[in-house]
Enzyme design. Structure first.
Site, short mmCIF file in Angstrom:
data_model
loop_
_atom_site.label_atom_id
_atom_site.label_comp_id
_atom_site.label_asym_id
_atom_site.label_seq_id
_atom_site.Cartn_x
_atom_site.Cartn_y
_atom_site.Cartn_z
N CYS A 92 0.85 -1.19 0.00
CA CYS A 92 0.00 0.00 0.00
C CYS A 92 0.88 1.24 0.00
CB CYS A 92 -0.87 0.04 1.25
SG CYS A 92 -1.97 -1.37 1.43
N GLY A 137 -0.12 0.24 -4.86
CA GLY A 137 -1.40 -0.45 -4.68
C GLY A 137 -2.40 0.06 -5.69
#
Ligand code: SF4
Length: 516
Positions: free
Chosen positions: A40, A67
């Site tokens: 992420c 991400g």
């Protein structure tokens, strides 16, 4: 927290959420791509008087590589919180209407690739929870290894969860600790004492932006200055550049930065920080125009290629890269070997996640949706092709086949990292160990045969460490060496290892019969 049940002002944007959000089993370019998949990206900005949602949008845009499943922004004006999040790329989730629906002076943002919790809109971030100190927004990069234990403990105390993510466990744990702690920072410190695993986090309250990293510092997080008096937090410095901020420093392992109208204050929250930065951030994950620990990622990767050329020379006409991530190492290999570098594989620049299913014929074409060989550069040539890593091996095998079909007379494969043999539990999505090619085929010659190359060479751990020119003991190298800096509980380990690979003690911990 889901948009639909949030007490905060929210915006349900465009078509992205309405149909993309339903699809859990979506096709992505990753389905025919066996690379290490990113975790992420997080971003935060404290800049009263500026359009912080727009700044966050562009920050997330620069972190899109970390991400691609969902994106979101939470913002506060000191009174109200606003939240927009949905499935899709940053540019799919946010249009002008979505951005102008958000108002405030502090914002956090998130781009997600799921490592704990399904790829569903309800698991998109940021999430917002109520605490004794008011609402708190949270965006997380990394992965806890003791999520199950913490979740069970919190549930026993009556905490109800809206999602299946470890990120909500972190948010709820901080909210739970806030009940008895004198400040939110003390609550974070108490939560950090109980969390095990990787977390680089941006937190938002009605008047403060916080950023903190786990005591191992596995995922990056940096601080920048905007317009001389405001501050920005980002997973990587490339996101600071994009919004016109200047890099100030990295947040240290176990450190928290508190950003208010009065500036920044730093707090060391971990009693014992043990830096173990993810080496794959250097090899593949972070953008080449970022820097970590003062090292340029582009230059580090070029040096990996130079080391690789010294360790595994080959005679060839041309050095090519598997673009884009193999490019700096291929340039480095060419520099050290004095063999010309050239383009041999063309990447479709506009490929990104698609939720449209390919038909069988297109599936069989596999990797060609993403990469196409340049016949003019390859025909009749002996080729060295440089890739950053091999995970399952399926894509690499297809690439070698494609190069031969384009006329390459020899294909020498060079990998700018050591064999990837152990799964990651700290925020990078890899498959089970028995699906990792280098774990199945321990011998490099056998891997080479499987891939179909004329020769294969991996960079050694020593060569890798030389290339980044930082001490080996500040890195996590677990997927390359099997030495995990944070112990993996047996109940998590069994999700990626077969039972017989667990120690007797671990098997007992699972209450299962042992082989002995
Ligand atoms: Fe990075 Fe590998 Fe460690 Fe995971 S196991 S944090 S991918 S070095």
């Amino acid at each position: 927290m889901n948009n639909s049940n949030s007490p905060m002002s929210t915006h349900a944007p465009s078509a992205a959420g309405s149909h993309l959000g339903q699809s859990e089993a979506s096709f992505t370019d990753s389905d025919h791509d066996d690379a290490v998949r990113d975790g992420c990206g997080v971003f935060g900005v404290h800049a009263p008087g500026h359009d912080v949602p727009r700044i966050t949008f562009f920050g997330l845009f620069a972190l899109q590589h970390r991400g691609q499943e969902s994106a979101g922004i939470a913002v506060t004006d000191g009174q109200q919180f606003g939240l927009v999040r949905d499935m899709g790329l940053v540019s799919q989730v946010f249009d002008e209407d979505a951005l102008t629906s958000l108002h405030g002076s502090i914002a956090i943002g998130h781009t997600r690739y799921s490592t704990t919790g399904s790829s569903l809109v309800c698991n998109a971030q940021p999430l917002i929870v109520e605490t004794r100190f008011g609402p708190m927004g949270l965006a997380h990069n990394g992965n806890l290894v003791n999520t199950t234990t913490l979740r069970q403990e919190l549930e026993a105390f009556g905490v109800q969860f809206q999602t299946t993510t470890d990120s909500e466990v972190i948010a709820q744990l901080i909210a739970y600790e806030a009940k008895t702690q004198p400040s939110l920072i003390d609550a974070v410190k108490a939560a950090m004492g109980r969390m095990k695993g990787a977390y680089s986090i941006v937190l938002l309250t009605h008047d403060t932006l916080y950023g903190f990293r786990d005591p191992w510092g596995i995922r990056p997080l940096c601080l920048g200055r905007l317009n001389s008096k405001h501050h920005v937090l980002a997973s990587e410095p490339c996101a600071l550049d994009v919004v016109g901020a200047t890099f100030l420093q990295e947040i240290g392992a176990g450190e928290l930065v508190e950003i208010t109208d009065d500036g920044c204050k730093f707090h060391m929250l971990a009693e014992e920080a043990r830096p173990s930065m993810c080496m794959f951030e250097f090899i593949y994950i972070a953008r080449p125009d970022s820097h970590i620990y003062g090292r340029s990622l582009h230059l580090s990767r070029r040096r990996m290629g130079q080391e690789l050329a010294r360790e595994h020379p080959a005679e060839a006409d041309i050095v090519i890269a598997v673009p884009d991530t193999g490019t700096p190492a291929a340039i480095g290999y060419a520099e050290a070997s004095k063999i010309p570098y050239g383009e041999g594989l063309i990447k479709n620049r506009y490929i990104h996640r698609t939720f449209i299913q390919p038909d069988q014929r297109l599936r069989e074409l596999g990797v060609r949706m993403k990469l196409n060989p340049l016949r003019e550069a390859l025909s009749g040539k002996s080729v060295i092709v440089v890739e950053d890593s091999i995970v399952r091996g399926t894509t690499t095998r297809n690439i070698v086949k494609m190069l031969r079909e384009a006329g390459a007379t020899q294909v020498h494969l060079r990998i700018s990292s050591p064999p990837y043999r152990w799964p990651c539990f700290y925020g990078i999505d890899t498959c089970e160990q028995n699906q990792l090619l280098a774990a199945r085929e321990k011998d490099v010659a056998a891997i080479c045969e499987h891939i179909g190359a004329d020769s294969l060479g991996y960079l050694s751990v020593e060569g890798l460490v030389r290339a980044v020119s930082l001490p080996k003991n500040i890195f996590c190298l677990a997927c390359l060496t099997g030495e995990y800096p944070i112990e993996i509980p047996a109940e998590l380990k069994v999700s990626k290892f077969s039972l017989e690979d667990l120690s007797e003690e671990e098997q007992l911990a699972l209450c299962m019969p042992t082989n002995s």
